[in-house]
Motif scaffolding. Structure first.
Motif, PDB file in Angstrom:
ATOM      1  N   PRO A   1       1.023  -1.150   0.035  1.00  0.00           N
ATOM      2  CA  PRO A   1      -0.034  -0.038   0.017  1.00  0.00           C
ATOM      3  C   PRO A   1       0.804   1.200   0.112  1.00  0.00           C
ATOM      4  O   PRO A   1       0.331   2.284  -0.480  1.00  0.00           O
ATOM      5  N   ASP A   2       2.082   1.279   0.735  1.00  0.00           N
ATOM      6  CA  ASP A   2       2.984   2.530   0.738  1.00  0.00           C
ATOM      7  C   ASP A   2       3.276   2.771  -0.634  1.00  0.00           C
ATOM      8  O   ASP A   2       3.144   3.997  -1.246  1.00  0.00           O
ATOM      9  N   THR A   3       3.745   1.884  -1.595  1.00  0.00           N
ATOM     10  CA  THR A   3       4.220   2.348  -2.859  1.00  0.00           C
ATOM     11  C   THR A   3       2.986   2.664  -3.801  1.00  0.00           C
ATOM     12  O   THR A   3       3.137   3.543  -4.554  1.00  0.00           O
ATOM     13  N   ALA A   4       1.875   2.023  -3.431  1.00  0.00           N
ATOM     14  CA  ALA A   4       0.762   2.141  -4.218  1.00  0.00           C
ATOM     15  C   ALA A   4       0.239   3.524  -4.006  1.00  0.00           C
ATOM     16  O   ALA A   4      -0.030   4.155  -5.036  1.00  0.00           O
ATOM     17  N   ALA A   5       0.262   4.123  -2.925  1.00  0.00           N
ATOM     18  CA  ALA A   5      -0.319   5.262  -2.492  1.00  0.00           C
ATOM     19  C   ALA A   5       0.574   6.358  -2.995  1.00  0.00           C
ATOM     20  O   ALA A   5       0.252   7.567  -3.504  1.00  0.00           O
ATOM     21  N   ARG A   6       1.965   6.346  -3.133  1.00  0.00           N
ATOM     22  CA  ARG A   6       3.033   7.210  -3.850  1.00  0.00           C
ATOM     23  C   ARG A   6       2.562   7.380  -5.098  1.00  0.00           C
ATOM     24  O   ARG A   6       2.473   8.446  -5.552  1.00  0.00           O
ATOM     25  N   LEU A   7       2.355   6.054  -5.786  1.00  0.00           N
ATOM     26  CA  LEU A   7       2.259   6.115  -7.175  1.00  0.00           C
ATOM     27  C   LEU A   7       0.769   6.526  -7.787  1.00  0.00           C
ATOM     28  O   LEU A   7       0.632   7.616  -8.592  1.00  0.00           O
ATOM     29  N   TYR A   8      -0.277   6.447  -6.814  1.00  0.00           N
ATOM     30  CA  TYR A   8      -1.361   7.019  -6.911  1.00  0.00           C
ATOM     31  C   TYR A   8      -1.495   8.507  -7.040  1.00  0.00           C
ATOM     32  O   TYR A   8      -1.836   9.348  -7.777  1.00  0.00           O
ATOM     33  N   ALA A   9      -0.584   9.216  -6.056  1.00  0.00           N
ATOM     34  CA  ALA A   9      -0.742  10.477  -5.866  1.00  0.00           C
ATOM     35  C   ALA A   9       0.248  11.154  -7.123  1.00  0.00           C
ATOM     36  O   ALA A   9      -0.129  12.094  -7.692  1.00  0.00           O
ATOM     37  N   GLU A  10       1.203  10.393  -7.439  1.00  0.00           N
ATOM     38  CA  GLU A  10       2.030  10.932  -8.646  1.00  0.00           C
ATOM     39  C   GLU A  10       0.967  10.819  -9.720  1.00  0.00           C
ATOM     40  O   GLU A  10       1.245  11.715 -10.653  1.00  0.00           O
ATOM     41  N   ALA A  11       0.454   9.867 -10.034  1.00  0.00           N
ATOM     42  CA  ALA A  11      -0.536   9.799 -11.107  1.00  0.00           C
ATOM     43  C   ALA A  11      -1.672  10.770 -11.241  1.00  0.00           C
ATOM     44  O   ALA A  11      -1.915  11.181 -12.251  1.00  0.00           O
ATOM     45  N   ALA A  12      -2.032  11.141 -10.030  1.00  0.00           N
ATOM     46  CA  ALA A  12      -2.920  12.266  -9.779  1.00  0.00           C
ATOM     47  C   ALA A  12      -2.588  13.753 -10.361  1.00  0.00           C
ATOM     48  O   ALA A  12      -2.930  14.532 -10.937  1.00  0.00           O
ATOM     49  N   ARG A  13      -1.223  13.796  -9.971  1.00  0.00           N
ATOM     50  CA  ARG A  13      -0.457  14.894 -10.285  1.00  0.00           C
ATOM     51  C   ARG A  13      -0.591  15.209 -11.859  1.00  0.00           C
ATOM     52  O   ARG A  13      -0.343  16.664 -12.251  1.00  0.00           O
ATOM     53  N   VAL A  14      -0.388  14.216 -12.674  1.00  0.00           N
ATOM     54  CA  VAL A  14      -0.254  14.467 -13.975  1.00  0.00           C
ATOM     55  C   VAL A  14      -1.396  14.386 -14.730  1.00  0.00           C
ATOM     56  O   VAL A  14      -1.448  14.362 -16.019  1.00  0.00           O
ATOM     57  N   ALA A  15      -2.600  13.741 -14.212  1.00  0.00           N
ATOM     58  CA  ALA A  15      -3.792  13.597 -14.786  1.00  0.00           C
ATOM     59  C   ALA A  15      -4.403  14.793 -15.360  1.00  0.00           C
ATOM     60  O   ALA A  15      -4.522  15.803 -14.490  1.00  0.00           O
ATOM     61  N   SER A  16      -4.967  14.885 -16.541  1.00  0.00           N
ATOM     62  CA  SER A  16      -5.355  15.941 -17.310  1.00  0.00           C
ATOM     63  C   SER A  16      -6.870  15.904 -17.033  1.00  0.00           C
ATOM     64  O   SER A  16      -7.612  17.416 -17.087  1.00  0.00           O
ATOM     65  N   ASP A  17      -7.485  14.833 -16.772  1.00  0.00           N
ATOM     66  CA  ASP A  17      -9.088  14.997 -16.766  1.00  0.00           C
ATOM     67  C   ASP A  17      -9.350  15.101 -15.255  1.00  0.00           C
ATOM     68  O   ASP A  17      -8.893  14.147 -14.213  1.00  0.00           O
ATOM     69  N   PRO A  18     -10.321  15.923 -14.901  1.00  0.00           N
ATOM     70  CA  PRO A  18     -10.565  16.267 -13.462  1.00  0.00           C
ATOM     71  C   PRO A  18     -10.953  14.870 -12.705  1.00  0.00           C
ATOM     72  O   PRO A  18     -10.768  14.773 -11.574  1.00  0.00           O
ATOM     73  N   ALA A  19     -12.058  14.401 -13.341  1.00  0.00           N
ATOM     74  CA  ALA A  19     -12.516  13.184 -12.653  1.00  0.00           C
ATOM     75  C   ALA A  19     -11.590  12.296 -12.208  1.00  0.00           C
ATOM     76  O   ALA A  19     -11.470  11.554 -11.151  1.00  0.00           O
ATOM     77  N   GLU A  20     -10.829  11.804 -13.264  1.00  0.00           N
ATOM     78  CA  GLU A  20      -9.700  10.930 -13.148  1.00  0.00           C
ATOM     79  C   GLU A  20      -8.599  11.212 -11.882  1.00  0.00           C
ATOM     80  O   GLU A  20      -8.154  10.743 -11.156  1.00  0.00           O
ATOM     81  N   ARG A  21      -8.412  12.742 -12.013  1.00  0.00           N
ATOM     82  CA  ARG A  21      -7.426  13.089 -11.091  1.00  0.00           C
ATOM     83  C   ARG A  21      -8.213  12.892  -9.653  1.00  0.00           C
ATOM     84  O   ARG A  21      -7.447  12.665  -8.608  1.00  0.00           O
ATOM     85  N   ASP A  22      -9.691  13.395  -9.296  1.00  0.00           N
ATOM     86  CA  ASP A  22      -9.984  13.199  -8.128  1.00  0.00           C
ATOM     87  C   ASP A  22     -10.110  11.717  -7.578  1.00  0.00           C
ATOM     88  O   ASP A  22      -9.919  11.387  -6.602  1.00  0.00           O
ATOM     89  N   HIS A  23     -10.302  10.651  -8.930  1.00  0.00           N
ATOM     90  CA  HIS A  23     -10.216   9.453  -8.638  1.00  0.00           C
ATOM     91  C   HIS A  23      -9.040   8.823  -7.890  1.00  0.00           C
ATOM     92  O   HIS A  23      -9.049   8.319  -6.645  1.00  0.00           O
ATOM     93  N   LEU A  24      -8.032   9.209  -8.551  1.00  0.00           N
ATOM     94  CA  LEU A  24      -6.599   8.941  -8.054  1.00  0.00           C
ATOM     95  C   LEU A  24      -6.360   9.533  -6.716  1.00  0.00           C
ATOM     96  O   LEU A  24      -5.982   8.767  -5.883  1.00  0.00           O
ATOM     97  N   THR A  25      -6.795  10.452  -6.632  1.00  0.00           N
ATOM     98  CA  THR A  25      -6.222  11.292  -5.152  1.00  0.00           C
ATOM     99  C   THR A  25      -6.913  10.679  -4.097  1.00  0.00           C
ATOM    100  O   THR A  25      -6.286  10.334  -3.096  1.00  0.00           O
ATOM    101  N   ARG A  26      -8.310  10.153  -4.175  1.00  0.00           N
ATOM    102  CA  ARG A  26      -8.901   9.406  -3.189  1.00  0.00           C
ATOM    103  C   ARG A  26      -8.292   8.163  -3.105  1.00  0.00           C
ATOM    104  O   ARG A  26      -8.447   7.644  -1.791  1.00  0.00           O
ATOM    105  N   ARG A  27      -7.911   7.624  -4.185  1.00  0.00           N
ATOM    106  CA  ARG A  27      -7.287   6.198  -4.110  1.00  0.00           C
ATOM    107  C   ARG A  27      -5.921   6.446  -3.048  1.00  0.00           C
ATOM    108  O   ARG A  27      -5.867   5.464  -2.046  1.00  0.00           O
TER     109      ARG A  27
END
Length: 381
Positions: free
Chosen positions: A345-371
């Motif tokens: 989960p630690d690596t997954a949380a870091r990568l989800y946050a990294e993915a959220a920072r570069v996501a262009s779609d607001p809905a996808e960014r919110d989804h990744l941030t919540r993850r």
């Protein structure tokens, strides 16, 4: 006034003018003038033959513009013969417009805009609203595209693959403004499938129907994205799924596999599973192997890594992912998903946050941030 009828007739009328010798840009202008006249006249005096009326008025507008332009005297000698008014030909000339609007000389955005205008019959305002740009900006884009293709002669068959890519771009734009581009893309692809016998056209139509069938289950009431494995499958459109599967099976039976048929086969396997746990992941991996063979696309390889992780375990999926460039869009999101499934989960949380920072779609960014937030909350003592 039947707006759906007008939109259906626009490409047919424009196709008639182009076949008679009108340039694309001049013909499109003439058709738009005729539509304005129709909006003025038809409510009080509807024609018995709407297509014939539009062809006659459009042709007259084109001839008037041609006569008024001294620089086009030579063309006037060719086209200055007005057919007698009467029932319009039943021939559908819109197929040539698909190829013209998807000409390789146009950028993807220009090809999409021109297709929606000339083949879809949408107004410039509607297209601008769908793409969230000012109407003047979209008008300039369409004008440039019309000028680009105005001298193109379709004396050879067009590239079906280019047309399908443009229609898939329209489909993937989704919905904004007062035009549902998903529904519009399906409508246009249906018309293309009726006009041309090609298994990849059928494959794209099946793919659109299968994806569209899950549309209402993809978002929660608050607008949040709902992943495929968490969707309420009772909300899927079973009629659209059945139609898509039937169209796909008929296309596959012709043994001329293409990328849209293979993508539709993946979508059909997801649609066929009554629960996420019943998904036939090994067969999905096989279809992704076919897609890799057909396209060599890194994005396909990325999606294949997800399928491998589901079929053979997350570590096998991570091994497949490690072979790809980590700068690919959604690479971090896929890696996060696989690490989460692998119990990290630690690596997954870091990568989800990294993915959220570069996501262009607001809905996808919110989804990744919540993850990421969910995993970080669980990790706290």
């Amino acid at each position: 006034m039947d707006e759906q009828l007008l939109r259906r007739l626009v490409p047919e009328v424009l196709g008639v003018l182009v076949r008679r010798g009108a340039g694309f840009a001049a013909g499109e202008d003439a058709v738009q003038d005729a539509l304005v006249e129709a909006l003025r006249v038809w409510p009080a005096d509807p024609p018995r033959d709407p297509k014939g009326w539009l062809v006659t008025v459009s042709w007259r507008r084109f001839l008037d513009a041609t006569r008024a332009d001294d620089a086009r005297r030579r063309r006037e000698e060719v086209v200055d013969t007005e057919p007698e008014p009467g029932p319009a030909s039943g021939v559908d000339d819109s197929l040539r417009l698909y190829f013209l609007c998807a000409h390789p000389s146009l950028s993807p955005s220009s090809a999409v805009a021109l297709t929606l205008r000339a083949v879809g019959g949408l107004t410039t305002r509607q297209i601008a609203q769908a793409y969230l740009v000012p109407e003047a900006t979209m008008a300039q884009r369409i004008s440039r595209a019309k000028r680009t293709v105005s001298g193109v002669r379709l004396d050879r068959p067009g590239d079906v693959g280019t047309v399908l890519r443009v229609l898939y771009l329209v489909f993937n734009e989704g919905y904004s403004g007062d035009v549902d581009l998903v529904a519009e893309a399906i409508r246009l692809t249906r018309r293309l499938a009726a006009a041309i016998d090609h298994p990849e056209v059928a494959g794209l139509l099946a793919l659109m129907l299968l994806h569209h069938a899950r549309r209402h289950a993809r978002t929660a009431p608050d607008g949040a994205l709902v992943p495929l494995d968490e969707q309420d499958r009772s909300r899927w459109d079973t009629a659209a799924i059945a139609e898509g599967v039937a169209i796909l099976q008929a296309a596959l039976a012709r043994d001329r596999l293409g990328e849209y048929q293979a993508q539709a086969a993946v979508a059909a396997l997801h649609a066929d599973a009554r629960t996420a746990e019943e998904t036939d992941w090994p067969q999905i991996v096989e279809w992704y192997d076919e897609l890799v063979r057909l396209t060599g696309s890194p994005v396909v390889r990325l999606n294949r890594a997800v399928a491998v992780g589901e079929a053979d375990g997350p570590r096998t999926g991570l091994a497949a992912l490690a072979e790809l460039d980590d700068s690919l869009p959604r690479y971090a999101a896929v890696a996060a998903h696989l690490h989460e499934r692998d119990g990290d989960p630690d690596t997954a949380a870091r990568l989800y946050a990294e993915a959220a920072r570069v996501a262009s779609d607001p809905a996808e960014r919110d989804h990744l941030t919540r993850r990421a937030a969910r995993l970080n909350t669980r990790a706290r003592p």
